[in-house]
Scaffold this motif. Structure first.
Motif, mmCIF file in Angstrom:
data_model
loop_
_atom_site.group_PDB
_atom_site.id
_atom_site.type_symbol
_atom_site.label_atom_id
_atom_site.label_comp_id
_atom_site.label_asym_id
_atom_site.label_seq_id
_atom_site.Cartn_x
_atom_site.Cartn_y
_atom_site.Cartn_z
ATOM 1 N N ASP A 59 0.853 -1.182 0.000
ATOM 2 C CA ASP A 59 0.000 0.000 0.000
ATOM 3 C C ASP A 59 0.891 1.234 0.000
ATOM 4 O O ASP A 59 1.331 1.707 1.054
ATOM 5 N N PRO A 60 1.204 1.798 -1.170
ATOM 6 C CA PRO A 60 2.137 2.934 -1.204
ATOM 7 C C PRO A 60 1.599 4.176 -0.514
ATOM 8 O O PRO A 60 2.378 5.020 -0.057
ATOM 9 N N ARG A 61 0.289 4.300 -0.409
ATOM 10 C CA ARG A 61 -0.251 5.512 0.227
ATOM 11 C C ARG A 61 0.044 5.538 1.719
ATOM 12 O O ARG A 61 0.217 6.597 2.317
ATOM 13 N N TRP A 62 0.104 4.356 2.331
ATOM 14 C CA TRP A 62 0.365 4.305 3.768
ATOM 15 C C TRP A 62 1.758 4.844 4.064
ATOM 16 O O TRP A 62 1.942 5.665 4.975
ATOM 17 N N VAL A 63 2.740 4.403 3.277
ATOM 18 C CA VAL A 63 4.099 4.865 3.551
ATOM 19 C C VAL A 63 4.256 6.334 3.166
ATOM 20 O O VAL A 63 5.004 7.077 3.821
ATOM 21 N N LYS A 64 3.540 6.794 2.138
ATOM 22 C CA LYS A 64 3.588 8.214 1.813
ATOM 23 C C LYS A 64 3.049 9.057 2.975
ATOM 24 O O LYS A 64 3.597 10.105 3.315
ATOM 25 N N ALA A 65 1.951 8.583 3.567
ATOM 26 C CA ALA A 65 1.377 9.304 4.699
ATOM 27 C C ALA A 65 2.351 9.332 5.873
ATOM 28 O O ALA A 65 2.480 10.349 6.573
ATOM 29 N N ARG A 66 3.052 8.222 6.073
ATOM 30 C CA ARG A 66 4.009 8.167 7.181
ATOM 31 C C ARG A 66 5.160 9.140 6.948
ATOM 32 O O ARG A 66 5.593 9.846 7.873
ATOM 33 N N ILE A 67 5.678 9.180 5.720
ATOM 34 C CA ILE A 67 6.762 10.102 5.407
ATOM 35 C C ILE A 67 6.280 11.539 5.559
ATOM 36 O O ILE A 67 6.987 12.409 6.083
ATOM 37 N N GLY A 68 5.044 11.813 5.096
ATOM 38 C CA GLY A 68 4.495 13.154 5.209
ATOM 39 C C GLY A 68 4.341 13.614 6.635
ATOM 40 O O GLY A 68 4.348 14.816 6.927
ATOM 41 N N ALA A 69 4.200 12.648 7.564
ATOM 42 C CA ALA A 69 4.049 12.978 8.977
ATOM 43 C C ALA A 69 5.391 13.065 9.699
ATOM 44 O O ALA A 69 5.432 13.173 10.923
ATOM 45 N N GLY A 70 6.473 12.974 8.934
ATOM 46 C CA GLY A 70 7.788 13.101 9.531
ATOM 47 C C GLY A 70 8.489 11.789 9.785
ATOM 48 O O GLY A 70 9.605 11.773 10.322
ATOM 49 N N GLY A 71 7.894 10.684 9.390
ATOM 50 C CA GLY A 71 8.522 9.384 9.569
ATOM 51 C C GLY A 71 9.440 9.041 8.411
ATOM 52 O O GLY A 71 9.745 9.867 7.559
ATOM 53 N N THR A 72 9.884 7.788 8.378
ATOM 54 C CA THR A 72 10.763 7.310 7.311
ATOM 55 C C THR A 72 10.151 6.084 6.649
ATOM 56 O O THR A 72 9.208 5.478 7.168
#
Length: 368
Positions: A172-185
């Motif tokens: 699910d690429p959107r999940w990791v995009k959301a995580r990166i957008g929130a300051g994660g890696t």
């Protein structure tokens, strides 16, 4: 290491056309057909029929060929984001089953499109290309986006065309995009994707691996053996770009005798196919088969004017499918314009890379 596959000039296009006869039609003739399909009340979609009166011209009477599509102006993807899915379905397909595909949403909310015949057309074209390369058939590992994303469905359709099996991962690429957008890696999620893929490779049951260039780089670092030792004959990538150094690393130090078949494209425009370089110093180009779609490389200051061969410009795409009509979409990528190739007798693009957005000046590239 395996280099270019020896394929005589014309064979690739000939076999693709035999599999998908529409590829033999002239671009102007197909454009006129698509105007009749999309703007006739009997067959067109509400999406386009509702816009016909406001166009300022009659697409049925005043579009005589592909060049006339510039009268539509630049296509605004926001219209696809706002559209009701049922309005996108052409009335000519009212009695046909259809599915909804979505873009990744890298540059905003996802765009939704309908699939009736588009997937089977892409499969026919791509399978013919694999046959010419000598790697069609067998089972597949799909390290690809799943769910609403077209890529995973395409791989399944490809395997179905020769009665192959697909071993897919949860992606699910959107999940990791959301995580990166929130300051994660992305590291933990990449580890999750690689772990799933390693488990499938260890079974040594598949001969084809589908993924993206960026994920292939991560997977390469995690393997204890060359990819060929797992039984993989070809790896097929698509979506994201890679640097020249990344490509050199993959080909010279990792892939070995495994063929690397790359595509450039996205959910809206489809698959631009890789043409193997004719000389050692030539660039690796990608060609989108008309008449279903056209890639142009335009001047940054004038989307209607093409750059010269070898010059860099902005990628402009037009999609001419019965499922989907999208004229003059300015992509977020820049590329070099390349000349026709003996395999693919139409212009191509090379050195694709994301271009800075006009609003922020930042580079935006999809996860896949």
């Amino acid at each position: 290491m395996t280099t270019a596959v020896p394929v005589e000039a014309g064979r690739m296009h000939r076999e693709m056309t035999e599999a998908l006869p529409q590829l033999a039609l002239g671009l102007d003739e197909w454009t006129r057909r698509m105007m009749r399909w999309h703007f006739s009340p009997e067959t067109g979609s509400p999406f386009w029929l509702d816009q016909r009166d406001g166009l300022g011209f009659d697409p049925l009477a005043e579009v005589g060929g592909f060049a006339d599509l510039r009268r539509f102006g630049v296509f605004d993807k926001e219209r696809l984001r706002r559209a009701r899915v049922r309005d996108l379905l052409p009335r000519g397909f009212a009695d046909r089953p259809f599915r909804i595909f979505e873009t990744g949403g890298t540059s905003g909310a996802p765009c939704r499109i309908v699939n009736v015949t588009r997937l089977e057309n892409d499969v026919a074209m791509y399978a013919a290309m694999l046959r010419v390369r000598g790697v069609a058939g067998g089972d597949i590992i799909a390290m690809t986006p799943s769910g609403p994303h077209a890529y995973g469905h395409f791989v399944e359709g490809l395997a179905d065309s020769w009665r192959g099996a697909v071993a897919a991962i949860d992606f699910d690429p959107r999940w990791v995009k959301a995580r990166i957008g929130a300051g994660g890696t992305a590291e933990e999620y990449l580890d999750h994707l690689v772990a799933q893929t390693l488990s499938l490779l260890a079974r040594r049951e598949a001969t084809l691996l589908f993924t993206t260039t960026k994920l292939l780089l991560v997977l390469a670092a995690a393997l204890d053996e060359p990819l060929a030792s797992y039984g993989i004959r070809a790896v097929c990538t698509g979506g994201t770009s890679g640097t020249a150094e990344e490509e050199r690393f993959l080909k010279e130090e990792y892939l070995g005798d495994v063929q690397w078949i790359d595509t450039y494209g996205n959910t809206l425009v489809g698959h631009a196919l890789q043409a193997d370089p004719l000389t050692a110093d030539a660039v690796r180009a990608h060609h989108l088969p008309p008449p279903h779609g056209v890639l142009r490389v335009a001047r940054a200051d004038d989307w209607t004017a093409d750059v010269e061969y070898g010059e860099r410009g902005t990628v402009v795409t037009t999609t001419l499918l019965e499922d989907l009509f999208v004229p003059n979409l300015i992509e977020r990528d820049s590329a070099l314009r390349t000349a026709p190739h003996p395999w693919f007798p139409w212009d191509g693009v090379a050195g694709v890379r994301p271009a800075p957005t006009a609003q922020t000046g930042r580079l935006i590239e999809g996860v896949y």
